[in-house]
Design a protein around this motif. Structure first.
Motif, PDB file in Angstrom:
ATOM      1  N   ARG A  98     -69.372 112.367 -12.033  1.00 58.10           N
ATOM      2  CA  ARG A  98     -68.374 112.446 -12.958  1.00 58.10           C
ATOM      3  C   ARG A  98     -68.011 111.231 -13.222  1.00 58.10           C
ATOM      4  NH1 ARG A  98     -64.209 116.889 -11.659  1.00 58.10           N
ATOM      5  NH2 ARG A  98     -63.489 116.252 -13.769  1.00 58.10           N
ATOM      6  N   GLN A 141     -70.184 109.587 -15.841  1.00 61.33           N
ATOM      7  CA  GLN A 141     -70.185 110.136 -17.182  1.00 61.33           C
ATOM      8  C   GLN A 141     -68.920 109.683 -17.755  1.00 61.33           C
ATOM      9  OE1 GLN A 141     -70.462 114.111 -16.021  1.00 61.33           O
ATOM     10  NE2 GLN A 141     -72.698 114.214 -15.999  1.00 61.33           N
ATOM     11  N   TRP A 182     -69.278 106.278 -19.282  1.00 61.80           N
ATOM     12  CA  TRP A 182     -70.055 106.121 -20.380  1.00 61.80           C
ATOM     13  C   TRP A 182     -69.296 106.708 -21.729  1.00 61.80           C
ATOM     14  CZ3 TRP A 182     -73.317 102.221 -20.192  1.00 61.80           C
ATOM     15  CH2 TRP A 182     -73.981 102.176 -19.141  1.00 61.80           C
TER      16      TRP A 182
END
Length: 322
Positions: free
Chosen positions: A230, A233, A236
């Motif tokens: 997470r 993620q 990004w």
């Protein structure tokens, strides 16, 4: 006293003196590993009775490498330990910690690691110190990982090969992950373990540490794909994808960047609500949420730096923020 302690540091000054003084009455033996200090750290450690290990500075230094070399120095003694406490040189060990942690560690054969409660000593000196304190404040019980201040069973440390010296950040997470994969259990107990002195007062320090954290997300995530998923993620999405969409979309419609800003606002609001739910006062929750939302940008810079180093076969050098 039957526990040996490895302290690591670089230019910690009076903080190291206080750290050594808190450890000496509790430990059987102390090793201090110095990463190229230019102050009196080595002399102070010797005066406190510690065995001093000076890292070869021609090789990139990391906290992982320092802890490993301290462990090696302990194992070379005539009476090597079977339990080792690791402590950063900017931390003050709580009175009675070694005895409490050792008793818990020895109570179960399958237990590899025990850590405790760590707090920031000058919590309200800056919002960044407050954020450290929140980061340290975690409930007791079985855990997945912990910061680098930990008591470790020697057999478990040797079984997994110690810390990975090439990991420049989140090396403690990576070490704990390998312990768990090897079948060991890790526990945080309710007893006070240490007071930490971050002394982080400038935005530039916070930014560099957040960049180093991102490097850790990427490096440890590359080694253990199921870990920091997470975090990577979010880096990004909020650090790259949304800014690109906002920039490109602005040529299509002014609504696109507004929507992107709205998503950042939503992220901020959710973070603030989560911090308040954990008991943080409203003012602190609002301030912390600002920096946690902003942190995705230095995080992703650190992630990009790791992948550039990996692909170009460059050395993994530490990102310093002190």
């Amino acid at each position: 006293m039957s526990v040996d302690v490895v302290l690591i540091g670089r230019n910690e000054g009076d903080k190291l003196v206080a750290s050594l003084a808190s450890v000496a009455p509790q430990a059987r033996r102390m090793v201090y590993v110095d990463s190229g200090s230019s102050d009196q750290s080595v002399a102070n450690a010797e005066q406190a009775g510690a065995i001093v290990v000076r890292l070869d500075m021609s090789v990139p230094f990391t906290a992982a490498r320092a802890r490993n070399e301290g462990f090696t120095a302990l194992m070379a003694q005539d009476t090597p330990p079977d339990v080792v406490q690791f402590l950063d040189g900017d931390c003050i060990m709580a009175e009675g910690w070694l005895a409490q942690a050792e008793a818990r560690l020895r109570s179960e054969d399958g237990l590899a690691l025990v850590t405790g409660q760590q707090r920031e000593m000058r919590r309200d000196a800056s919002v960044f110190n407050q954020m450290f304190d929140v980061e340290w404040s975690r409930p007791a019980g079985e855990i997945l990982t912990c910061p680098g201040n930990m008591m470790v069973r020697v057999g478990a440390f040797e079984k997994v090969g110690g810390f990975n010296p090439k990991v420049i950040a989140a090396e403690d997470d990576e070490f704990c992950t390998r312990l768990r994969k090897a079948g060991w259990r890790l526990v945080r107990i309710a007893e006070p373990m240490a007071g930490h002195d971050a002394n982080m007062t400038r935005f530039a320090q916070w930014w560099k540490r957040a960049e180093r954290t991102g490097h850790g997300f990427a490096q440890v995530g590359h080694m253990h794909p199921e870990y920091f998923v997470r975090e990577r993620q979010r880096g990004w999405v909020y650090g790259v994808i949304l800014p690109v969409i906002a920039f490109v979309g602005a040529f299509v419609s002014p609504v696109v960047p507004v929507l992107a800003i709205g998503l950042y606002a939503l992220s901020y609001w959710k973070t603030m609500r989560g911090l308040k739910a954990e008991g943080l006062p409203d003012q602190e929750a609002r301030a912390h949420a600002v920096f946690l939302t902003l942190s995705k940008f230095p995080n992703v810079l650190g992630m990009i730096r790791f992948h550039w180093r990996r692909l170009s076969h460059a050395q993994m050098r530490i990102i310093e923020y002190k």
